[in-house]
Design a protein around this motif. Sequence first.
Motif, short mmCIF file in Angstrom:
data_model
loop_
_atom_site.label_atom_id
_atom_site.label_comp_id
_atom_site.label_asym_id
_atom_site.label_seq_id
_atom_site.Cartn_x
_atom_site.Cartn_y
_atom_site.Cartn_z
N GLY A 1 0.82 -1.21 0.00
CA GLY A 1 0.00 0.00 0.00
C GLY A 1 0.85 1.26 0.00
N TRP A 2 1.94 1.24 0.76
CA TRP A 2 2.86 2.38 0.76
C TRP A 2 3.46 2.58 -0.62
CZ3 TRP A 2 6.39 1.54 5.68
CH2 TRP A 2 5.59 1.60 6.84
N GLN A 3 3.91 1.48 -1.23
CA GLN A 3 4.51 1.58 -2.56
C GLN A 3 3.51 2.10 -3.58
OE1 GLN A 3 6.24 -2.38 -3.31
NE2 GLN A 3 8.21 -1.33 -3.46
N ARG A 4 2.30 1.60 -3.53
CA ARG A 4 1.26 2.06 -4.44
C ARG A 4 0.99 3.55 -4.26
NH1 ARG A 4 -1.36 -2.44 -3.53
NH2 ARG A 4 -2.55 -1.56 -1.82
N ALA A 5 0.91 3.98 -3.01
CA ALA A 5 0.64 5.39 -2.72
C ALA A 5 1.75 6.29 -3.27
CB ALA A 5 0.48 5.60 -1.22
N VAL A 6 3.00 5.87 -3.11
CA VAL A 6 4.13 6.65 -3.62
C VAL A 6 4.11 6.67 -5.14
CG1 VAL A 6 6.65 6.72 -3.81
CG2 VAL A 6 5.60 6.34 -1.59
N ASP A 7 3.84 5.54 -5.76
CA ASP A 7 3.79 5.47 -7.22
C ASP A 7 2.70 6.37 -7.79
OD1 ASP A 7 5.86 3.67 -7.21
OD2 ASP A 7 4.60 1.91 -7.55
N ARG A 8 1.57 6.40 -7.13
CA ARG A 8 0.43 7.16 -7.65
C ARG A 8 0.51 8.65 -7.34
NH1 ARG A 8 -4.63 3.34 -5.79
NH2 ARG A 8 -4.25 1.66 -7.28
N SER A 9 0.88 9.00 -6.10
CA SER A 9 0.76 10.40 -5.66
C SER A 9 2.01 10.96 -5.00
CB SER A 9 -0.41 10.51 -4.68
OG SER A 9 -1.59 10.00 -5.23
N GLY A 10 3.11 10.23 -5.03
CA GLY A 10 4.31 10.72 -4.37
C GLY A 10 4.18 10.64 -2.86
N MET A 11 5.01 11.38 -2.16
CA MET A 11 4.99 11.33 -0.70
C MET A 11 3.64 11.76 -0.12
SD MET A 11 8.78 12.63 0.46
CE MET A 11 8.31 12.77 2.17
N TYR B 1 -6.66 11.03 -2.36
CA TYR B 1 -5.74 10.61 -3.41
C TYR B 1 -6.25 9.35 -4.12
CZ TYR B 1 -2.47 14.15 -1.95
OH TYR B 1 -1.88 15.35 -1.67
N ARG B 2 -6.93 8.47 -3.41
CA ARG B 2 -7.51 7.28 -4.04
C ARG B 2 -8.58 7.70 -5.05
NH1 ARG B 2 -9.33 3.95 0.35
NH2 ARG B 2 -7.15 3.45 0.58
N ASP B 3 -9.45 8.63 -4.66
CA ASP B 3 -10.49 9.11 -5.56
C ASP B 3 -9.88 9.82 -6.78
OD1 ASP B 3 -12.38 8.14 -3.81
OD2 ASP B 3 -12.83 10.10 -2.93
N LEU B 4 -8.87 10.62 -6.54
CA LEU B 4 -8.19 11.33 -7.63
C LEU B 4 -7.59 10.34 -8.62
CD1 LEU B 4 -7.26 14.11 -8.71
CD2 LEU B 4 -5.21 13.82 -7.31
N TYR B 5 -6.95 9.31 -8.13
CA TYR B 5 -6.34 8.29 -8.99
C TYR B 5 -7.41 7.56 -9.81
CZ TYR B 5 -3.81 4.15 -10.49
OH TYR B 5 -3.26 3.15 -11.25
N GLU B 6 -8.52 7.21 -9.17
CA GLU B 6 -9.59 6.50 -9.88
C GLU B 6 -10.21 7.38 -10.96
OE1 GLU B 6 -12.18 5.03 -6.82
OE2 GLU B 6 -10.71 3.52 -6.19
N ARG B 7 -10.34 8.68 -10.69
CA ARG B 7 -10.86 9.59 -11.72
C ARG B 7 -9.90 9.69 -12.90
NH1 ARG B 7 -11.47 14.63 -8.63
NH2 ARG B 7 -11.43 13.45 -6.73
#
Length: 99
Positions: free
Chosen positions: A68-78, A89-95
């Motif tokens: 989950g940490w790796q996914r979060a960094v890959d998608r939205s950075g720190m 950030y999850r909603d933003l990524y899905e959009r």
Amino acid sequence: MIENQKIRPAQVIGPLGEPLTIADLPAPETKRWVVRRKAEVVAAVNGGLLTIDDVLERYGLTLEEFAGWQRAVDRSGMQGLRVTRIQHYRDLYERQLKY
């Protein structure tokens, strides 16, 4: 044989662009995971300083938690590691995936 040797770098580039060594990583007894500490551990794995197995054993994390940490960094950075903003950030990524 060379391919059987575990060759790891002495340092990698940390999340803020600074050199990161094993000595710079959070202590194994860390219980409070702030964004910077999570990002340092993810950078250590991505750079080859530690393996995922090393991290799970050293910090007592589950594979799902670290992934989950790796996914979060890959998608939205720190910023994606901030607990208070995970849903945003999850909603933003899905959009973004929709378009």
